[in-house]
Design an enzyme around this catalytic site. Structure first.
Site, PDB file in Angstrom:
ATOM      1  N   ARG A  67       0.749  -1.034   0.079  1.00 53.29           N
ATOM      2  CA  ARG A  67       0.036   0.079   0.049  1.00 53.29           C
ATOM      3  C   ARG A  67       1.008   1.411  -0.208  1.00 53.29           C
ATOM      4  NH1 ARG A  67       1.740   1.791   3.884  1.00 53.29           N
ATOM      5  NH2 ARG A  67       0.672   3.891   3.528  1.00 53.29           N
ATOM      6  N   GLY A  68       0.219   2.440  -0.092  1.00 55.20           N
ATOM      7  CA  GLY A  68       1.096   3.699  -0.325  1.00 55.20           C
ATOM      8  C   GLY A  68       1.399   3.944  -1.837  1.00 55.20           C
ATOM      9  N   ALA A  69       1.065   5.239  -2.180  1.00 56.37           N
ATOM     10  CA  ALA A  69       0.835   5.574  -3.573  1.00 56.37           C
ATOM     11  C   ALA A  69       2.025   5.254  -4.435  1.00 56.37           C
ATOM     12  CB  ALA A  69       0.598   6.926  -3.664  1.00 56.37           C
ATOM     13  N   ARG A 108      -7.324   0.033  -7.306  1.00 55.92           N
ATOM     14  CA  ARG A 108      -7.436   1.071  -6.111  1.00 55.92           C
ATOM     15  C   ARG A 108      -7.614   2.297  -7.092  1.00 55.92           C
ATOM     16  NH1 ARG A 108      -4.166   1.334  -0.747  1.00 55.92           N
ATOM     17  NH2 ARG A 108      -6.098   2.299  -0.201  1.00 55.92           N
ATOM     18  N   GLN A 221      -2.411   2.623   9.949  1.00 56.41           N
ATOM     19  CA  GLN A 221      -1.282   2.612   9.179  1.00 56.41           C
ATOM     20  C   GLN A 221      -0.235   3.506  10.082  1.00 56.41           C
ATOM     21  OE1 GLN A 221      -4.202   3.284   7.543  1.00 56.41           O
ATOM     22  NE2 GLN A 221      -4.196   2.781   5.385  1.00 56.41           N
ATOM     23  N   ASP A 262      -1.868  11.081  -2.392  1.00 58.12           N
ATOM     24  CA  ASP A 262      -2.126   9.980  -3.264  1.00 58.12           C
ATOM     25  C   ASP A 262      -2.412  10.586  -4.241  1.00 58.12           C
ATOM     26  OD1 ASP A 262      -2.974   9.117  -0.260  1.00 58.12           O
ATOM     27  OD2 ASP A 262      -2.394   7.147  -1.620  1.00 58.12           O
ATOM     28  N   ASN A 272      -5.545  12.979   0.185  1.00 57.89           N
ATOM     29  CA  ASN A 272      -4.574  12.002   1.099  1.00 57.89           C
ATOM     30  C   ASN A 272      -5.670  11.033   2.028  1.00 57.89           C
ATOM     31  OD1 ASN A 272      -1.968  11.237   2.171  1.00 57.89           O
ATOM     32  ND2 ASN A 272      -2.279  12.268   3.803  1.00 57.89           N
ATOM     33  N   LYS A 273      -4.793  10.258   2.886  1.00 55.90           N
ATOM     34  CA  LYS A 273      -5.720   9.193   3.687  1.00 55.90           C
ATOM     35  C   LYS A 273      -6.800  10.196   4.514  1.00 55.90           C
ATOM     36  CE  LYS A 273      -5.542   5.864   3.848  1.00 55.90           C
ATOM     37  NZ  LYS A 273      -6.343   4.941   3.211  1.00 55.90           N
TER      38      LYS A 273
HETATM   39  O1  MRU Z   1      -4.737   3.472   1.673  1.00 54.34           O
HETATM   40  P1  MRU Z   1      -3.245   3.568   1.737  1.00 54.34           P
HETATM   41  O2  MRU Z   1      -2.435   3.214   3.008  1.00 54.34           O
HETATM   42  O3  MRU Z   1      -2.627   3.006   0.401  1.00 54.34           O
HETATM   43  O4  MRU Z   1      -2.878   5.151   1.706  1.00 54.34           O
HETATM   44  C1  MRU Z   1      -1.944   5.631   1.176  1.00 54.34           C
HETATM   45  C2  MRU Z   1      -1.201   6.539   2.270  1.00 54.34           C
HETATM   46  O5  MRU Z   1      -0.526   6.023   3.343  1.00 54.34           O
HETATM   47  C3  MRU Z   1      -1.402   7.905   2.430  1.00 54.34           C
HETATM   48  O6  MRU Z   1      -2.552   8.509   2.154  1.00 54.34           O
HETATM   49  C4  MRU Z   1      -0.121   8.547   2.312  1.00 54.34           C
HETATM   50  O7  MRU Z   1      -0.193   9.574   2.899  1.00 54.34           O
HETATM   51  C5  MRU Z   1       0.512   8.800   0.726  1.00 54.34           C
HETATM   52  S1  MRU Z   1       1.108   7.710   0.097  1.00 54.34           S
HETATM   53  C6  MRU Z   1       2.770   8.024   0.408  1.00 54.34           C
END
Ligand code: MRU
Length: 382
Positions: A67-69, A108, A221, A262, A272-273
């Site tokens: 996970r993570g962009a 996603r 997370q 993201d 973002n999250k």
């Molecule tokens: O749903 P996720 O865990 O894949 O979300 C991504 C994130 O952790 C964030 O929103 C993050 O801040 C950006 S990805 C470096």
């Protein structure tokens, strides 16, 4: 599978000595295997997983093993490489690779890195290439994306360090209190992290830093990954419930907020999250600088209105009704609400550009405004 039990006193050094990991890589002993760190198991177990097919990559992104962009972008890119290994003499190559790309991208919707990376690999291919070349080129492109993201994070680290240094000078060496949300660390970004690179660099330079880590419900997370990453590097942090940020800001206990992204629009709206927007509002109300640290691969240069144009992923109810943790040597999940509770589980939110003090990118820091983003990335504007 590679397993290390992370019991209370056991420590692994992820980034030093011989244990130097990145969060995705090609297996040296078997080039048909892509390896990743299983982020579902951290911080309780350190396990690696093998991905051998497009389906494996899809499932790993979907269940958030990865996970993570930036990381899901890299995984998608390796997914196209693995798709080339699935080709046989009967395969319609064009159809097969385009289907694999569509399938991976559908996994996603919010992070733009996934479609960017998959399309980047496709652009390096022409479907009439001999199979060996198709595989070689797609692998080279996936590896190139990983290297690019690592370098992006390193540059973001250098630029972000300046902000932390400035605050530290103003505070005459008292610890700089940074608040962050979710995980934009090296696990999410292949190496260094976007948000964490400036923090690591400051720490390495002897600048005292302290990080307020939002737990980041529903999947935690922050609690599970950011806290673990910072702990591995010996960076002082305090885990806080998601609702604490506003109070801390009012009490002047936060000097700067740095979050990831993201998908960011060409005008500087930051997806973002979920929960990021509320932190931005509180920061704005308290005159605290609010930055998003992001590589240009997280900027969607084709859109201008985050609220109207960014698809917000809706995730399953189980993430809200249940919480998972470590008990008696095992990861367990427990229900935290009445049975059959209806939930809403939006994965991301949009922080409008007007609440964002600036963007920390690999090319430098700019205002979250179209003119400034354009000056930095003129080649991406048409
Ligand atoms: O749903 P996720 O865990 O894949 O979300 C991504 C994130 O952790 C964030 O929103 C993050 O801040 C950006 S990805 C470096």
């Amino acid at each position: 599978m590679h397993i290390i039990n992370l019991g209370a006193r056991q420590k692994i050094k992820m980034k030093v000595g011989n244990q130097n990991y990145q969060s995705i890589w090609l297996d040296e002993s078997d080039p048909a295997v892509v390896k990743v760190i299983d982020q579902q198991k951290l911080p309780f177990f350190f396990e690696t997983k093998e991905l051998r097919s497009v389906d494996d990559v899809f499932c790993a992104i979907e269940d958030m093993t990865v996970r993570g962009a930036p990381l899901i972008g890299a995984a998608g890119a390796f997914g196209i490489y693995l798709a080339t290994l699935e080709i046989n003499s009967q395969t319609n190559i064009r159809e097969h690779l385009l289907n694999a790309a569509r399938y991976l991208i559908s996994c996603r919707p919010t992070a733009v890195n996934l479609s960017w990376a998959v399309n980047y690999v496709l652009e390096k291919l022409s479907f009439d290439l001999p199979l060996k070349l198709l595989s070689e080129r797609s692998l080279a492109a996936a590896v190139e994306i990983c290297e690019k993201e690592k370098e992006n994070c390193r540059q973001i680290g250098n630029h972000g360090l300046r902000l932390i240094e400035k605050i530290s000078k103003k505070k005459k060496g008292d610890p700089v209190n940074i608040l962050t949300h979710c995980n934009a660390g090296w696990l999410a970004c292949i190496d260094y992290g976007t948000v964490t690179a400036p923090i690591y660099f400051a720490h390495n330079k002897g600048i005292p830093v302290h990080v307020w880590v939002d737990e980041t419900r529903p999947r935690n997370q922050g609690a599970k990954l950011t806290a673990w990453e910072l702990g591995q590097f010996g960076i002082p942090y305090t885990l806080i419930p998601d609702n604490s940020g506003g109070h801390l800001m009012q009490q002047k206990m936060v000097d700067i907020v740095i979050v990831g992204s993201d998908r960011t629009t060409r005008t500087g709206d930051v997806a973002n999250k979920i929960g990021t927007y509320l932190k931005a509002l509180a920061a704005y109300d308290n005159g605290i600088p609010f930055y998003s640290a992001l590589p240009s691969t997280s900027i969607d240069f084709s859109i201008s209105d985050g609220l109207k144009e960014i698809t917000i992923e809706e995730r399953n109810q189980g993430e809200v009704t249940h919480i998972s943790g470590f008990d008696d040597g095992k990861i367990r999940s427990v229900r935290i609400c009445p049975e059959n509770t209806i939930t809403a589980n939006y994965g991301f939110d949009i922080t409008p550009a007007r609440l964002v003090t600036g963007l920390i990118t690999e090319k430098g820091i700019c205002r979250a405004a179209e003119e400034d983003i354009k000056m930095m990335f003129s080649d991406k504007f048409n």
